[in-house]
Write a protein that holds these residues in place. Sequence first.
Motif, PDB file in Angstrom:
ATOM      1  N   ASN A 189      -0.771 -27.530  16.588  1.00  0.00           N
ATOM      2  CA  ASN A 189       0.563 -26.929  16.685  1.00  0.00           C
ATOM      3  C   ASN A 189       1.131 -27.088  18.094  1.00  0.00           C
ATOM      4  OD1 ASN A 189       2.763 -25.744  15.543  1.00  0.00           O
ATOM      5  ND2 ASN A 189       1.936 -23.667  15.528  1.00  0.00           N
ATOM      6  N   VAL A 190       1.078 -28.322  18.580  1.00  0.00           N
ATOM      7  CA  VAL A 190       1.550 -28.619  19.935  1.00  0.00           C
ATOM      8  C   VAL A 190       3.066 -28.473  19.989  1.00  0.00           C
ATOM      9  CG1 VAL A 190       1.650 -30.382  21.742  1.00  0.00           C
ATOM     10  CG2 VAL A 190      -0.408 -30.139  20.334  1.00  0.00           C
ATOM     11  N   THR A 191       3.541 -27.890  21.070  1.00  0.00           N
ATOM     12  CA  THR A 191       4.977 -27.689  21.242  1.00  0.00           C
ATOM     13  C   THR A 191       5.684 -29.023  21.466  1.00  0.00           C
ATOM     14  OG1 THR A 191       4.640 -27.296  23.608  1.00  0.00           O
ATOM     15  CG2 THR A 191       4.638 -25.377  22.156  1.00  0.00           C
ATOM     16  N   ARG A 192       7.008 -29.005  21.376  1.00  0.00           N
ATOM     17  CA  ARG A 192       7.777 -30.233  21.505  1.00  0.00           C
ATOM     18  C   ARG A 192       7.624 -30.877  22.880  1.00  0.00           C
ATOM     19  NH1 ARG A 192      13.602 -28.903  18.580  1.00  0.00           N
ATOM     20  NH2 ARG A 192      12.746 -28.566  16.473  1.00  0.00           N
ATOM     21  N   ASP A 193       7.522 -30.053  23.916  1.00  0.00           N
ATOM     22  CA  ASP A 193       7.378 -30.629  25.253  1.00  0.00           C
ATOM     23  C   ASP A 193       5.958 -31.103  25.541  1.00  0.00           C
ATOM     24  OD1 ASP A 193       6.021 -28.252  25.482  1.00  0.00           O
ATOM     25  OD2 ASP A 193       7.377 -27.361  26.963  1.00  0.00           O
ATOM     26  N   GLY A 194       5.025 -30.820  24.619  1.00  0.00           N
ATOM     27  CA  GLY A 194       3.653 -31.295  24.779  1.00  0.00           C
ATOM     28  C   GLY A 194       2.844 -30.547  25.811  1.00  0.00           C
ATOM     29  N   ARG A 195       3.311 -29.417  26.282  1.00  0.00           N
ATOM     30  CA  ARG A 195       2.590 -28.696  27.323  1.00  0.00           C
ATOM     31  C   ARG A 195       1.672 -27.605  26.787  1.00  0.00           C
ATOM     32  NH1 ARG A 195       6.725 -26.718  31.790  1.00  0.00           N
ATOM     33  NH2 ARG A 195       4.715 -26.009  32.624  1.00  0.00           N
ATOM     34  N   GLY A 196       1.867 -27.187  25.578  1.00  0.00           N
ATOM     35  CA  GLY A 196       1.056 -26.094  25.047  1.00  0.00           C
ATOM     36  C   GLY A 196       1.010 -26.112  23.535  1.00  0.00           C
ATOM     37  N   THR A 197       0.340 -25.100  22.999  1.00  0.00           N
ATOM     38  CA  THR A 197       0.236 -24.944  21.547  1.00  0.00           C
ATOM     39  C   THR A 197       0.869 -23.618  21.154  1.00  0.00           C
ATOM     40  OG1 THR A 197      -1.931 -23.861  21.697  1.00  0.00           O
ATOM     41  CG2 THR A 197      -1.903 -26.259  21.479  1.00  0.00           C
ATOM     42  N   ALA A 198       1.535 -23.620  19.999  1.00  0.00           N
ATOM     43  CA  ALA A 198       2.174 -22.407  19.494  1.00  0.00           C
ATOM     44  C   ALA A 198       1.230 -21.701  18.531  1.00  0.00           C
ATOM     45  CB  ALA A 198       3.480 -22.752  18.792  1.00  0.00           C
ATOM     46  N   VAL A 199       1.089 -20.396  18.700  1.00  0.00           N
ATOM     47  CA  VAL A 199       0.274 -19.577  17.796  1.00  0.00           C
ATOM     48  C   VAL A 199       1.214 -19.052  16.717  1.00  0.00           C
ATOM     49  CG1 VAL A 199      -1.273 -17.606  17.605  1.00  0.00           C
ATOM     50  CG2 VAL A 199      -1.213 -18.940  19.723  1.00  0.00           C
ATOM     51  N   SER A 200       1.152 -19.652  15.526  1.00  0.00           N
ATOM     52  CA  SER A 200       2.086 -19.337  14.442  1.00  0.00           C
ATOM     53  C   SER A 200       1.365 -18.692  13.278  1.00  0.00           C
ATOM     54  CB  SER A 200       2.810 -20.601  13.971  1.00  0.00           C
ATOM     55  OG  SER A 200       3.505 -21.208  15.047  1.00  0.00           O
ATOM     56  N   SER A 201       2.121 -17.957  12.473  1.00  0.00           N
ATOM     57  CA  SER A 201       1.553 -17.275  11.310  1.00  0.00           C
ATOM     58  C   SER A 201       1.821 -18.073  10.046  1.00  0.00           C
ATOM     59  CB  SER A 201       2.151 -15.877  11.174  1.00  0.00           C
ATOM     60  OG  SER A 201       1.727 -15.262   9.970  1.00  0.00           O
ATOM     61  N   PRO A 202       0.820 -18.277   9.211  1.00  0.00           N
ATOM     62  CA  PRO A 202       1.048 -18.991   7.949  1.00  0.00           C
ATOM     63  C   PRO A 202       1.649 -18.114   6.857  1.00  0.00           C
ATOM     64  CG  PRO A 202      -1.258 -18.421   8.158  1.00  0.00           C
ATOM     65  CD  PRO A 202      -0.603 -17.970   9.422  1.00  0.00           C
ATOM     66  N   ILE A 203       1.699 -16.793   7.072  1.00  0.00           N
ATOM     67  CA  ILE A 203       2.234 -15.886   6.060  1.00  0.00           C
ATOM     68  C   ILE A 203       3.262 -14.955   6.693  1.00  0.00           C
ATOM     69  CG2 ILE A 203       0.095 -15.915   4.716  1.00  0.00           C
ATOM     70  CD1 ILE A 203      -0.499 -13.115   5.858  1.00  0.00           C
ATOM     71  N   SER A 204       4.055 -14.333   5.851  1.00  0.00           N
ATOM     72  CA  SER A 204       4.985 -13.297   6.305  1.00  0.00           C
ATOM     73  C   SER A 204       4.301 -11.942   6.207  1.00  0.00           C
ATOM     74  CB  SER A 204       6.249 -13.303   5.449  1.00  0.00           C
ATOM     75  OG  SER A 204       6.935 -14.530   5.565  1.00  0.00           O
ATOM     76  N   GLY A 205       4.654 -11.042   7.104  1.00  0.00           N
ATOM     77  CA  GLY A 205       4.042  -9.718   7.100  1.00  0.00           C
ATOM     78  C   GLY A 205       4.319  -8.998   8.394  1.00  0.00           C
ATOM     79  N   ARG A 206       3.330  -8.218   8.836  1.00  0.00           N
ATOM     80  CA  ARG A 206       3.437  -7.481  10.088  1.00  0.00           C
ATOM     81  C   ARG A 206       2.169  -7.689  10.917  1.00  0.00           C
ATOM     82  NH1 ARG A 206       7.472  -3.899  10.943  1.00  0.00           N
ATOM     83  NH2 ARG A 206       8.864  -3.478   9.186  1.00  0.00           N
ATOM     84  N   VAL A 207       2.342  -7.600  12.226  1.00  0.00           N
ATOM     85  CA  VAL A 207       1.220  -7.767  13.139  1.00  0.00           C
ATOM     86  C   VAL A 207       0.360  -6.509  13.074  1.00  0.00           C
ATOM     87  CG1 VAL A 207       0.526  -8.172  15.519  1.00  0.00           C
ATOM     88  CG2 VAL A 207       2.599  -9.247  14.627  1.00  0.00           C
ATOM     89  N   THR A 208      -0.898  -6.663  12.678  1.00  0.00           N
ATOM     90  CA  THR A 208      -1.820  -5.532  12.598  1.00  0.00           C
ATOM     91  C   THR A 208      -2.805  -5.503  13.758  1.00  0.00           C
ATOM     92  OG1 THR A 208      -3.330  -6.830  11.194  1.00  0.00           O
ATOM     93  CG2 THR A 208      -1.664  -5.475  10.093  1.00  0.00           C
ATOM     94  N   SER A 209      -2.901  -6.584  14.504  1.00  0.00           N
ATOM     95  CA  SER A 209      -3.770  -6.635  15.675  1.00  0.00           C
ATOM     96  C   SER A 209      -3.197  -7.652  16.643  1.00  0.00           C
ATOM     97  CB  SER A 209      -5.207  -7.034  15.288  1.00  0.00           C
ATOM     98  OG  SER A 209      -6.008  -7.207  16.428  1.00  0.00           O
ATOM     99  N   ALA A 210      -3.164  -7.286  17.939  1.00  0.00           N
ATOM    100  CA  ALA A 210      -2.614  -8.175  18.969  1.00  0.00           C
ATOM    101  C   ALA A 210      -3.457  -8.030  20.231  1.00  0.00           C
ATOM    102  CB  ALA A 210      -1.155  -7.847  19.249  1.00  0.00           C
ATOM    103  N   THR A 211      -4.196  -9.100  20.560  1.00  0.00           N
ATOM    104  CA  THR A 211      -5.044  -9.089  21.763  1.00  0.00           C
ATOM    105  C   THR A 211      -4.557 -10.066  22.814  1.00  0.00           C
ATOM    106  OG1 THR A 211      -6.529 -10.712  20.742  1.00  0.00           O
ATOM    107  CG2 THR A 211      -7.066  -8.387  20.421  1.00  0.00           C
TER     108      THR A 211
END
Length: 384
Positions: A189-211
């Motif tokens: 899931n590399v970003t368009r500028d090629g500098r990093g990776t995006a952490v994306s969700s494959p489903i819809s819902g709510r964030v239940t844990s965030a570290t």
Amino acid sequence: MYFDDKRLVAGVAGALVLAAGGGFMAARWTSESSTAAAPAEEAAEAAPTSLDLSAEAIRNSDIAVEAVSAGGFGSEIVVQAVVASSPTGEAVLTARAGGAVTRVFKRLGDPVRAGEALAIVESRDAGQIAAERSSTAARATLAQRNLARERYLYEQKVSSRADYEAAQAEAAAAEAEARRASAAMGAANVTRDGRGTAVSSPISGRVTSATAILGAYVQPEAELFRVADPRQIQVEASVGPADMARLAAGNRAVIELPGGGTVEGRVRAVTPTLNGQTRSATAVIDVVGEALQPGLGVRVRLYPSLGTPGNAIALPEDALQSLNGKDVVFVRTTKGFRVQPVVVGQRSAGRVEILSGLKPGFQVATRNAFLLKAELGKGAGEEE
């Protein structure tokens, strides 16, 4: 002698008068007692047995209604269970490559759409993947041009068939490398500028844990978020060895919520083996159209289809009320409710067995049925 006879006659006459007076008083007392008892009996006979309530009033009073079915305790399995996310209802989001967290878009409890990025991890690995994707795409383009040239030369009888086939193989290999690099870039899931990776969700819902912490360095595959869809849940109930043999897929289940109320469900599957620690099997129950919190502890009533059920009916104890010294329940009618006397059997786990007085298919008030009793008593008092 004359005076003695006269005194005798007077005494007899007085006794007759007293007897007559006593008889009159007894008759009067009996009559008054009968007259006083008659209104009480008539009042008891005239006690209301129905209650008119609109559907809106029933909803506002939070009165639950449950359809009764035959079987009694022999057709019910009452067990403890827990609400869990279904396999497609929860996603664990990890870092696809090692690096520093440079952007955080979502926090705990925030809603998330499928495909939406929650954070960005800047990584050298992402840069290498992007560079490889660009180089392999360039080689594939060059190989295709060389193949077109060799095809033209071969058709003009200038180049040999071997050179043309070599160009074909080179183009196919370059195309395969380009696809591999493109797949790696998509997986990371590399970003368009090629500098990093995006952490994306494959489903819809709510964030239940965030570290994820802004600026923190994370290792590849480190967990950063958890996303759960409350609509995609299942209830996992523990059943004993004897009961697991009575259950089958599709059996009805009623989930009793801690705060009151029930939710309908269906048994999807029962594990064929027992848990080594609890020595029980797990019945997985699907709940459709309800948003329950994963991790919530509930009680479940299972209605197995295997085995021989009884003829009695089991209801929650809240449905049973006492009216004029008799056990009654309130049966739903088109206008409200009516009083139905019943004969009670055994009680267990907050349930009571009804031996007679009800038929399968009746709609009976369960939660807050005492409000109907109070309203009925109020109506009787007004009539008096």
